[in-house]
Design a protein around this motif. Structure first.
Motif, PDB file in Angstrom:
ATOM      1  N   GLU A 168       0.837  -1.191   0.000  1.00  0.00           N
ATOM      2  CA  GLU A 168       0.000   0.000   0.000  1.00  0.00           C
ATOM      3  C   GLU A 168       0.875   1.245   0.000  1.00  0.00           C
ATOM      4  N   SER A 169       0.347   2.313  -0.571  1.00  0.00           N
ATOM      5  CA  SER A 169       1.139   3.522  -0.777  1.00  0.00           C
ATOM      6  C   SER A 169       1.635   4.121   0.532  1.00  0.00           C
ATOM      7  N   GLU A 170       0.908   3.936   1.626  1.00  0.00           N
ATOM      8  CA  GLU A 170       1.313   4.518   2.908  1.00  0.00           C
ATOM      9  C   GLU A 170       2.698   4.022   3.328  1.00  0.00           C
ATOM     10  N   LEU A 171       2.974   2.730   3.091  1.00  0.00           N
ATOM     11  CA  LEU A 171       4.284   2.188   3.443  1.00  0.00           C
ATOM     12  C   LEU A 171       5.387   2.773   2.567  1.00  0.00           C
ATOM     13  N   LEU A 172       5.086   3.028   1.303  1.00  0.00           N
ATOM     14  CA  LEU A 172       6.083   3.615   0.411  1.00  0.00           C
ATOM     15  C   LEU A 172       6.411   5.045   0.822  1.00  0.00           C
ATOM     16  N   PHE A 173       5.383   5.814   1.172  1.00  0.00           N
ATOM     17  CA  PHE A 173       5.626   7.182   1.649  1.00  0.00           C
ATOM     18  C   PHE A 173       6.435   7.159   2.945  1.00  0.00           C
ATOM     19  N   GLU A 174       6.109   6.220   3.832  1.00  0.00           N
ATOM     20  CA  GLU A 174       6.834   6.124   5.099  1.00  0.00           C
ATOM     21  C   GLU A 174       8.300   5.771   4.862  1.00  0.00           C
ATOM     22  N   ALA A 175       8.559   4.847   3.933  1.00  0.00           N
ATOM     23  CA  ALA A 175       9.936   4.450   3.635  1.00  0.00           C
ATOM     24  C   ALA A 175      10.750   5.635   3.131  1.00  0.00           C
ATOM     25  N   VAL A 176      10.173   6.433   2.237  1.00  0.00           N
ATOM     26  CA  VAL A 176      10.901   7.589   1.697  1.00  0.00           C
ATOM     27  C   VAL A 176      11.131   8.639   2.776  1.00  0.00           C
ATOM     28  N   ASP A 177      10.146   8.835   3.660  1.00  0.00           N
ATOM     29  CA  ASP A 177      10.329   9.790   4.752  1.00  0.00           C
ATOM     30  C   ASP A 177      11.490   9.376   5.662  1.00  0.00           C
ATOM     31  N   ILE A 178      11.581   8.082   5.947  1.00  0.00           N
ATOM     32  CA  ILE A 178      12.664   7.588   6.802  1.00  0.00           C
ATOM     33  C   ILE A 178      14.014   7.790   6.130  1.00  0.00           C
ATOM     34  N   VAL A 179      14.078   7.492   4.850  1.00  0.00           N
ATOM     35  CA  VAL A 179      15.336   7.657   4.122  1.00  0.00           C
ATOM     36  C   VAL A 179      15.715   9.135   4.034  1.00  0.00           C
ATOM     37  N   ALA A 180      14.730  10.000   3.802  1.00  0.00           N
ATOM     38  CA  ALA A 180      15.006  11.430   3.733  1.00  0.00           C
ATOM     39  C   ALA A 180      15.544  11.963   5.059  1.00  0.00           C
ATOM     40  N   GLU A 181      15.119  11.367   6.158  1.00  0.00           N
ATOM     41  CA  GLU A 181      15.578  11.766   7.488  1.00  0.00           C
ATOM     42  C   GLU A 181      16.957  11.204   7.802  1.00  0.00           C
ATOM     43  N   GLU A 182      17.447  10.287   6.929  1.00  0.00           N
ATOM     44  CA  GLU A 182      18.740   9.616   7.124  1.00  0.00           C
ATOM     45  C   GLU A 182      18.776   8.892   8.467  1.00  0.00           C
ATOM     46  N   ASP A 183      17.694   8.172   8.723  1.00  0.00           N
ATOM     47  CA  ASP A 183      17.528   7.447   9.977  1.00  0.00           C
ATOM     48  C   ASP A 183      17.804   5.965   9.743  1.00  0.00           C
ATOM     49  N   SER A 184      19.050   5.538   9.924  1.00  0.00           N
ATOM     50  CA  SER A 184      19.420   4.140   9.676  1.00  0.00           C
ATOM     51  C   SER A 184      18.681   3.195  10.613  1.00  0.00           C
ATOM     52  N   ARG A 185      18.623   3.574  11.878  1.00  0.00           N
ATOM     53  CA  ARG A 185      17.941   2.716  12.858  1.00  0.00           C
ATOM     54  C   ARG A 185      16.463   2.568  12.492  1.00  0.00           C
ATOM     55  N   GLY A 186      15.816   3.677  12.184  1.00  0.00           N
ATOM     56  CA  GLY A 186      14.411   3.616  11.799  1.00  0.00           C
ATOM     57  C   GLY A 186      14.191   2.781  10.545  1.00  0.00           C
ATOM     58  N   ALA A 187      15.147   2.850   9.592  1.00  0.00           N
ATOM     59  CA  ALA A 187      15.026   2.075   8.357  1.00  0.00           C
ATOM     60  C   ALA A 187      15.080   0.582   8.642  1.00  0.00           C
ATOM     61  N   LEU A 188      16.008   0.157   9.499  1.00  0.00           N
ATOM     62  CA  LEU A 188      16.141  -1.266   9.810  1.00  0.00           C
ATOM     63  C   LEU A 188      14.925  -1.763  10.591  1.00  0.00           C
ATOM     64  N   LEU A 189      14.410  -0.944  11.511  1.00  0.00           N
ATOM     65  CA  LEU A 189      13.213  -1.337  12.251  1.00  0.00           C
ATOM     66  C   LEU A 189      12.004  -1.406  11.315  1.00  0.00           C
ATOM     67  N   PHE A 190      11.959  -0.509  10.330  1.00  0.00           N
ATOM     68  CA  PHE A 190      10.886  -0.524   9.340  1.00  0.00           C
ATOM     69  C   PHE A 190      10.913  -1.829   8.536  1.00  0.00           C
ATOM     70  N   LEU A 191      12.091  -2.239   8.094  1.00  0.00           N
ATOM     71  CA  LEU A 191      12.216  -3.496   7.347  1.00  0.00           C
ATOM     72  C   LEU A 191      11.877  -4.699   8.216  1.00  0.00           C
ATOM     73  N   ASP A 192      12.234  -4.627   9.499  1.00  0.00           N
ATOM     74  CA  ASP A 192      11.885  -5.714  10.410  1.00  0.00           C
ATOM     75  C   ASP A 192      10.368  -5.823  10.551  1.00  0.00           C
ATOM     76  N   ARG A 193       9.695  -4.677  10.572  1.00  0.00           N
ATOM     77  CA  ARG A 193       8.230  -4.690  10.648  1.00  0.00           C
ATOM     78  C   ARG A 193       7.637  -5.303   9.379  1.00  0.00           C
ATOM     79  N   LEU A 194       8.210  -4.981   8.219  1.00  0.00           N
ATOM     80  CA  LEU A 194       7.727  -5.584   6.969  1.00  0.00           C
ATOM     81  C   LEU A 194       7.898  -7.101   6.991  1.00  0.00           C
ATOM     82  N   ALA A 195       9.055  -7.549   7.524  1.00  0.00           N
ATOM     83  CA  ALA A 195       9.301  -8.996   7.609  1.00  0.00           C
ATOM     84  C   ALA A 195       8.284  -9.652   8.536  1.00  0.00           C
ATOM     85  N   GLY A 196       7.954  -8.978   9.650  1.00  0.00           N
ATOM     86  CA  GLY A 196       6.965  -9.524  10.575  1.00  0.00           C
ATOM     87  C   GLY A 196       5.584  -9.629   9.966  1.00  0.00           C
TER      88      GLY A 196
END
Length: 549
Positions: A245-273
């Motif tokens: 869904e588009s909400e996850l794509l917008f969230e992913a780009v926001d995290i990357v734009a913030e240069e938040d490595s920790r948030g990015a890895l936790l985001f991917l872990d949530r996708l895996a879950g």
């Protein structure tokens, strides 16, 4: 009674029902009416675009009892038999399994036979590019000079693999891949006829997932209707397609734009879950970044090109302003590299984790491209190291334009001294409650909102305070940002803004949102490059380099 799949049930019954191929159907209809039907045609195009269906319509038009006619009745014995695939005068061959020279010899022997029921014998060779070289050469003579009652139609998805000598003997038609709007119209018609309950968002997701193939789109709808008993929810569509869904794509780009490595890895872990398909997510995210790139390059003209729901367009434009084009292209390159690694057998999650870490922390990537990217970032002041605090006073680190405005806003309300034990990232200004001062400090407000919720910060990019009356602050948005206004007007988002303003002003304010006619979008000023000496110093600090004299 045996079930008939929907894509077979709703095959075009006339040339008028063929969608997106008017250049083909109009030519064929004019040829039939003028009596100038060629002895051989080649229909080339991607799968599911109507090649075989058009070939059968041509056979109906030639053999209908009312014909030859461009509008076959569809009711006579000949039309019914051709539609059911039982006509003795229409021979459909799969060249993928009948590709040898013996199969072509059989055709050469049978073309001499006159039609059994109609006027013409129509040979439809599907996947014609699969014929062997020897079979293709044996086919040349009969294709060039067939008996007058014989029509050949060669259908192929890879026209470049068909011998040039065969192509030169045929009238060639390129079947264009339809856009998702055309596929969506067909899906709506089928869903209405079959009494399938599904919202437009679900049909649009199917249309995008079909990649321009009518057969695939109707097949997916048929499968979902069986699974959901004709009551299809959007979640069911996304689950079956594996799309995100588009909400996850917008969230992913926001995290990357913030240069938040920790948030990015936790985001991917949530996708895996959630059991997401990382391969599909990577492709969807590449498509989302492509949309951002096109918005940056085409601006308002992009709306007629992008296949994006209207409610997502405002957020897409906000993210396009948040990122530099060079960042977007770098992110796409890293994700395409990850997708290639997945195809090569690499662990999908690991490939995506590496890509996200490299996107959020360029210094991890030791490639020459990454080094050049970091140098360019330094020259623009985007990676300037935060200065140390001197004598207990606050110094503005300001890697972005909003933070650089902090001293100007602070001069209105008085700079707050950090000796009172305030943390380095706490708001330093205590402003009197007035519209003018809130407007001056609006960039600081956005910065504080960004620390709490990045998507809300993205939604507020085009906003500015409009009025302040009786403790109610009205935030204005330009007319084209109506989606942003609706999202910001949610209670949770208004509460966050009110809390930030209370921290800065000490006053409890209520927040409302409104559209302001004539209000322009916020244009961020281009950041000036620091002096050459400062650039060298920053490169040494950031990259650990050593200056050689």
């Amino acid at each position: 009674m045996a079930h008939t799949t929907l894509y077979r049930k709703y095959r075009p019954a006339s040339f008028a029902e063929v969608v997106g191929q008017e250049h083909v159907t109009r030519t064929l209809m004019n040829a039939i009416e003028a009596g100038k039907v060629s002895h051989a045609y080649m229909f080339a195009g991607s799968r599911g675009t109507g090649k075989t269906s058009t070939a059968k319509l041509l056979a109906k038009a030639l053999n209908c009892v009312e014909g030859p006619t461009a509008t076959p009745c569809g009711k006579c014995d000949s039309c019914v038999a051709i539609g059911a695939g039982t006509s003795l005068d229409v021979i459909e061959m799969d060249a993928a399994s009948n590709r040898g020279i013996d199969d072509i010899r059989e055709i050469r022997e049978r073309v001499a036979y006159t039609p059994v029921e109609g006027r013409s014998r129509v040979y439809i060779l599907d996947e014609a590019h699969m014929l062997t070289k020897e079979a293709s050469n044996a086919f040349l003579k009969v294709l060039e000079e067939p008996p007058g009652h014989v029509i050949f139609v060669l259908c192929t998805t890879e026209a470049h693999r068909v011998l040039p000598t065969i192509q030169s003997r045929c009238q060639k038609f390129e079947f264009r891949r339809p856009d998702s709007g055309m596929v969506l119209d067909v899906l709506r018609r089928v869903a209405a006829a079959e009494e399938i309950e599904i919202e437009d968002a679900g049909l649009a997701a199917i249309a995008r997932g079909s990649a321009g193939a009518f057969r695939d789109a109707i097949g997916i709808l048929d499968q979902l209707a069986t699974f959901c008993d004709k009551r299809i929810a959007l979640d069911d569509v996304l689950s079956m397609l594996g799309t995100v869904e588009s909400e996850l794509l917008f969230e992913a780009v926001d995290i990357v734009a913030e240069e938040d490595s920790r948030g990015a890895l936790l985001f991917l872990d949530r996708l895996a879950g959630q059991g997401r398909d990382f391969n599909q997510f990577t492709l969807d995210l590449i498509g989302h970044l492509r949309n951002i790139f096109l918005v940056q390059q085409l601006e308002d003209e992009s709306e007629g090109i992008l296949d994006v729901p209207r409610e997502d367009m405002s957020r897409l434009k906000a993210q396009a302003r948040l990122l530099a084009p060079r960042q977007v292209t770098r992110f796409i390159e890293l994700l395409m590299k990850a997708a290639s690694g997945m195809k090569g057998g690499g662990e999908p999650r690991l490939q995506l984790e590496l890509a996200f870490v490299m996107m959020t922390r360029p210094q991890v990537d030791a490639s020459a491209k990454s080094l050049l990217y970091r140098v360019e970032q330094l020259e623009e002041g985007r990676l300037v190291p935060a200065p140390k605090r001197m004598n207990g006073s606050r110094q503005a680190a300001a890697p972005s334009g909003e933070q650089q405005e902090a001293p100007a806003a602070g001069s209105e309300g008085g700079a707050a001294d950090s000796a009172g034990g305030q943390e380095a990232d706490a708001p330093a200004q205590q402003l009197e409650v007035s519209l003018d001062k809130i407007t001056r400090a609006w960039s600081i407000v956005l910065t504080q909102v960004k620390k709490r919720k990045i998507p809300l910060y993205s939604l507020l990019q085009d906003s500015r305070p409009l009025t302040l009356e009786s403790g109610v602050l009205t935030i204005g948005f330009p007319p084209e940002s109506d989606f942003n206004r609706n999202q910001v007007d949610k209670p949770e988002h208004r509460r966050i803004i009110a809390e930030v303003l209370k921290e800065m002003t000490g006053a409890d304010l209520q927040i409302t949102c409104a559209i302001k006619e004539g209000m322009a979008r916020r244009d961020e000023p281009r950041k000036k490059a620091p002096p050459q000496e400062d650039s060298i110093t920053m490169i040494i600090k950031e990259l650990g380099a050593e200056e050689i004299t």
